[in-house]
Scaffold this active site. Structure first.
Site, PDB file in Angstrom:
ATOM      1  N   ARG A  12      15.247 -33.873   8.488  1.00 27.66           N
ATOM      2  CA  ARG A  12      16.010 -33.000   7.591  1.00 27.66           C
ATOM      3  C   ARG A  12      15.202 -32.620   6.361  1.00 27.66           C
ATOM      4  NH1 ARG A  12      19.042 -35.687  10.917  1.00 27.66           N
ATOM      5  NH2 ARG A  12      21.177 -35.057  11.429  1.00 27.66           N
ATOM      6  N   SER A  62      26.755 -34.367  16.858  1.00 32.86           N
ATOM      7  CA  SER A  62      26.845 -33.868  15.482  1.00 32.86           C
ATOM      8  C   SER A  62      25.683 -32.952  15.144  1.00 32.86           C
ATOM      9  CB  SER A  62      26.882 -35.046  14.504  1.00 32.86           C
ATOM     10  OG  SER A  62      25.663 -35.778  14.558  1.00 32.86           O
ATOM     11  N   GLN A  63      24.620 -32.971  15.973  1.00 28.12           N
ATOM     12  CA  GLN A  63      23.447 -32.146  15.689  1.00 28.12           C
ATOM     13  C   GLN A  63      23.765 -30.656  15.720  1.00 28.12           C
ATOM     14  OE1 GLN A  63      20.758 -33.640  18.646  1.00 28.12           O
ATOM     15  NE2 GLN A  63      20.116 -35.381  17.400  1.00 28.12           N
ATOM     16  N   ASP A 119      23.309 -44.676  18.476  1.00 31.61           N
ATOM     17  CA  ASP A 119      21.905 -45.067  18.603  1.00 31.61           C
ATOM     18  C   ASP A 119      21.673 -46.568  18.522  1.00 31.61           C
ATOM     19  OD1 ASP A 119      21.022 -42.525  19.044  1.00 31.61           O
ATOM     20  OD2 ASP A 119      20.314 -42.165  17.006  1.00 31.61           O
TER      21      ASP A 119
END
Length: 429
Positions: free
Chosen positions: A26, A167-168, A308
């Site tokens: 990000r 969510s990406q 994850d």
């Protein structure tokens, strides 16, 4: 194919946890969108992050290595955008690179090809395809691979999108929409899973001068014509990677993790709550965190918000008293591999009492595992989880495709050995 043979041994010492891959992605993107020079420091060059850096460079951002990290200048971002000239972005195996850069590449009228390898072509992109059809963006892709070709431009307006696939998709839109000419709104039509990653996106955007509002219903309001402003930013330690050592501590190893921010917004910080809920103890001193071995016990773990770290939590469950049940984790089946099947098979091969559910796992804990041969399925998180499991095996554990760690944590085996891990790595086939 590389394999590593690990003789049972306790890990002990201090580890500097690698910088957060999610935050580095990000930061590189926001810097690459900013009108000026940013310095992004404390970056670990994993394969995934290299893909994002090269992708932003392909879109016109200037990125150079420096003694402190990377100097990034977004002044020329999409300066040569042209629907008659096709840029190529090689995402390697990085789903984050792919899903974040697809909408970003279409801020202006543009033509782009996204290439990849491994299982990347099997990662679902239908949510973007629905958006493309509504906005008149043409696209085509190979059904058995990726090779996604897109042509057109994003338009301001209302975006209705599911929040239970990845969510990406939402993060990709959040990064893109402030740059458009008009205002936009994102309406999430289902429960938002992995919300922590969306929070990370907005927090990083705020650092770079972008304002996004969210109401109590979860709708996002994005003003158009905003400008990303350059900043200097040091990436904080990664709870996703730190989770392996934090669980190792709860299993009786003596490890201090440095570089973790206890106030972090990272969703995978939940590993600390899970360890405590299972009877472990967490001790924090400044930027150091240490977990202590105890007679941990099984619980029910909802994996919807932190998928994850489910593989390493499965290791903790396999070596805790009683039964651990992991639920709401079906999204693990569409990661780099089918992670539910992979960790179930891997731990089972080492002697764990574990079986798959449609959306999770049932694990009956044992005092220790037997050892044996287990495959990582060429998945970095499976390889690292099995390595931690080896510390509570009676006999040697051999992990095949051990090189998979390069995807996110290229220095993992060196760090593992520095803590006393007794490993012997070799090539096979």
């Amino acid at each position: 194919m590389k394999s590593v043979k690990i003789m049972p041994s306790k890990l002990q010492g201090t580890i500097n946890v690698p910088p957060s891959k999610s935050m580095a992605h990000r930061a590189v993107i926001c810097g690459g969108l900013a009108a000026g020079k940013s310095c992004i420091s404390n970056i670990d060059l994993s394969d995934d992050l290299i893909a994002t850096i090269e992708g932003m460079k392909a879109l016109g951002s200037e990125i150079e290595k420096s003694s402190r990290g990377f100097i990034i200048n977004g002044t020329k971002f999409l300066g040569n955008a042209n629907a008659d000239f096709t840029s190529v972005i090689d995402c390697n195996e990085s789903g984050t690179t792919l899903r974040l850069l697809i909408p970003i590449s279409l801020v202006k009228e543009n033509s782009v090809v996204f290439a990849g390898r491994g299982h990347l072509g099997k990662r679902p992109l239908d949510l973007y395809y629905e958006i493309f059809e509504k906005h008149g963006i043409s696209y085509e892709y190979d059904k058995d691979g990726l090779n996604l070709k897109v042509k057109g431009s994003m338009k301001p307006g209302e975006y209705k999108i599911r929040g239970d696939v990845s969510s990406q998709f939402i993060s990709g839109l959040l990064l893109t929409l402030p740059l458009l000419e008009g205002d936009s709104k994102i309406v999430v039509t289902t429960n938002l899973e992995s919300k922590g990653y969306v929070d990370l996106t907005m927090d990083m955007q705020k650092k770079f001068g972008i304002d996004i509002q969210q109401n109590k219903s979860g709708e996002f309001y994005i003003k158009g014509k905003q400008i990303y402003r350059p900043v200097d930013y040091a990436v904080e330690g990664d709870f996703s990677q730190g989770a392996f050592y934090l669980v190792a501590g709860a299993l009786g190893n003596n490890i201090t993790c440095k570089g973790l921010n206890i106030d972090s917004l990272q969703g995978d910080k939940a590993v600390l709550e899970i360890i405590q809920a299972m009877g472990g103890r967490v001790e924090t001193r400044g930027d150091s965190i240490q977990t202590h071995g105890a007679y941990t016990h099984g619980i029910v773990i909802d994996g919807s918000q932190f998928p994850d770290i489910i593989p390493i939590l499965a290791v903790l469950g396999a070596l805790s008293r009683g039964t651990t049940k992991i639920v709401n984790a079906e999204r693990l089946r569409i990661k780099e591999c089918d992670r539910l099947k992979a960790i179930c098979e891997g731990l089972g091969n080492l002697g764990a009492d574990i079986r798959e559910l449609e959306d999770g796992l049932i694990i009956n804990g044992r005092e220790c595992l037997d050892g044996g041969v287990a495959d990582s399925w060429n998945d970095h998180r499976i390889a690292m989880s099995l390595a931690i499991a080896s510390t509570r095996c009676k006999n040697a554990a051999t992990i095949t495709n051990s090189h998979a760690v390069k995807k996110s944590y290229p220095g993992f085996w060196d760090d593992f050995k520095s803590l006393g891990g007794n490993t012997d790595e070799w090539n096979m086939g």
